[in-house]
Design a protein around this motif. Structure first.
Motif, mmCIF file in Angstrom:
data_model
loop_
_atom_site.group_PDB
_atom_site.id
_atom_site.type_symbol
_atom_site.label_atom_id
_atom_site.label_comp_id
_atom_site.label_asym_id
_atom_site.label_seq_id
_atom_site.Cartn_x
_atom_site.Cartn_y
_atom_site.Cartn_z
ATOM 1 N N HIS A 36 -128.353 -40.346 -17.819
ATOM 2 C CA HIS A 36 -129.279 -40.172 -16.698
ATOM 3 C C HIS A 36 -130.497 -41.085 -16.806
ATOM 4 O O HIS A 36 -131.496 -40.882 -16.112
ATOM 5 N N TYR A 37 -130.408 -42.077 -17.682
ATOM 6 C CA TYR A 37 -131.504 -43.040 -17.798
ATOM 7 C C TYR A 37 -131.411 -44.017 -16.632
ATOM 8 O O TYR A 37 -130.356 -44.593 -16.358
ATOM 9 N N ASN A 38 -132.511 -44.223 -15.940
ATOM 10 C CA ASN A 38 -132.524 -45.082 -14.762
ATOM 11 C C ASN A 38 -132.958 -46.492 -15.163
ATOM 12 O O ASN A 38 -134.141 -46.823 -15.154
ATOM 13 N N PHE A 39 -131.977 -47.306 -15.521
ATOM 14 C CA PHE A 39 -132.277 -48.672 -15.945
ATOM 15 C C PHE A 39 -132.980 -49.449 -14.836
ATOM 16 O O PHE A 39 -133.889 -50.237 -15.092
ATOM 17 N N GLY A 40 -132.536 -49.249 -13.597
ATOM 18 C CA GLY A 40 -133.117 -49.991 -12.489
ATOM 19 C C GLY A 40 -134.592 -49.722 -12.300
ATOM 20 O O GLY A 40 -135.352 -50.608 -11.912
#
Length: 219
Positions: free
Chosen positions: A197-201
């Motif tokens: 659930h890590y939002n790289f963007g």
């Protein structure tokens, strides 16, 4: 009467048995050549659209673009072997388009309102830290959703006489030479990693881009 119809039907069936093998032999598939390696060839129409550029010479641009492409299985190259040919050959057919002034004004007005402003990215700061950089990126830059820009262009591509169903399109955009220019990056922040659930963007500066495409159409 019944025997007469039965005789006619028998004659038709016999004729079908005699004719069908010849017809089947006449039809064939170019892609199926037993014992041979067949290369499938296709011509790909590509629209090259210039937005905000002046003095572009299509002939000079064409000279820099690839004429053909043949994909390979590249993994053998890691072991010093030749890449394996996939049997695909593409010829590119380019069509050059210069957007009208009305199209450009409408597009850049959209960019100036799109997204939101924020601090410059780490990479932009590294550029500013150079001793001989041409200029400094402003402390505040505009963060613009890349897929939204792509959608805006696709929805208005009819005015550029682009066949969206049977061709691909590459847009070259030059906002810098206009008075309304803003330093900006393109983002995509609506797909966090499904596992962590890590939002790289949203979190990574490396995901802030200067180009975008291919999310919803052929541009």
């Amino acid at each position: 009467m019944y025997r007469r119809w039965l005789s006619v039907l028998s004659a038709l069936l016999l004729a079908a048995l005699l004719v069908t093998p010849a017809a089947a032999h006449a039809s064939h598939f170019d892609a199926l050549q037993p014992g041979q390696f067949v290369t499938l060839k296709q011509t790909i129409p590509v629209n090259v659209v210039f937005i905000g550029y002046r003095g572009i010479q299509p002939g000079q641009v064409r000279a820099e673009l690839p004429k053909t492409y043949e994909p390979l299985v590249r993994s053998p190259l890691l072991y010093g072997l030749n890449g394996r040919n996939l049997g695909l050959h593409f010829d590119f057919k380019y069509r050059f388009v210069r957007a009208s002034s009305d199209f450009e004004n409408s597009f850049f007005r959209y960019l100036a309102r799109a997204g939101s402003t924020g601090p410059l990215t780490g990479f932009q700061q590294q550029y500013n830290d150079q001793k001989k950089n041409v200029l400094d990126v402003a402390p505040t830059v505009r963060y613009i959703d890349g897929p939204s820009v792509e959608s805006w262009l696709e929805q208005r591509s009819d005015s550029l006489r682009i066949d969206k169903q049977h061709s691909y399109t590459v847009y070259f955009i030059n906002w810098y030479s206009r008075k309304d220019f803003q330093f900006h990056v393109y983002t995509k922040t609506d797909e966090p990693d499904p596992d962590t659930h890590y939002n790289f963007g949203a979190e990574r500066a490396s995901r802030k881009m200067i180009a975008w495409g291919g999310s919803s159409g052929r541009s």
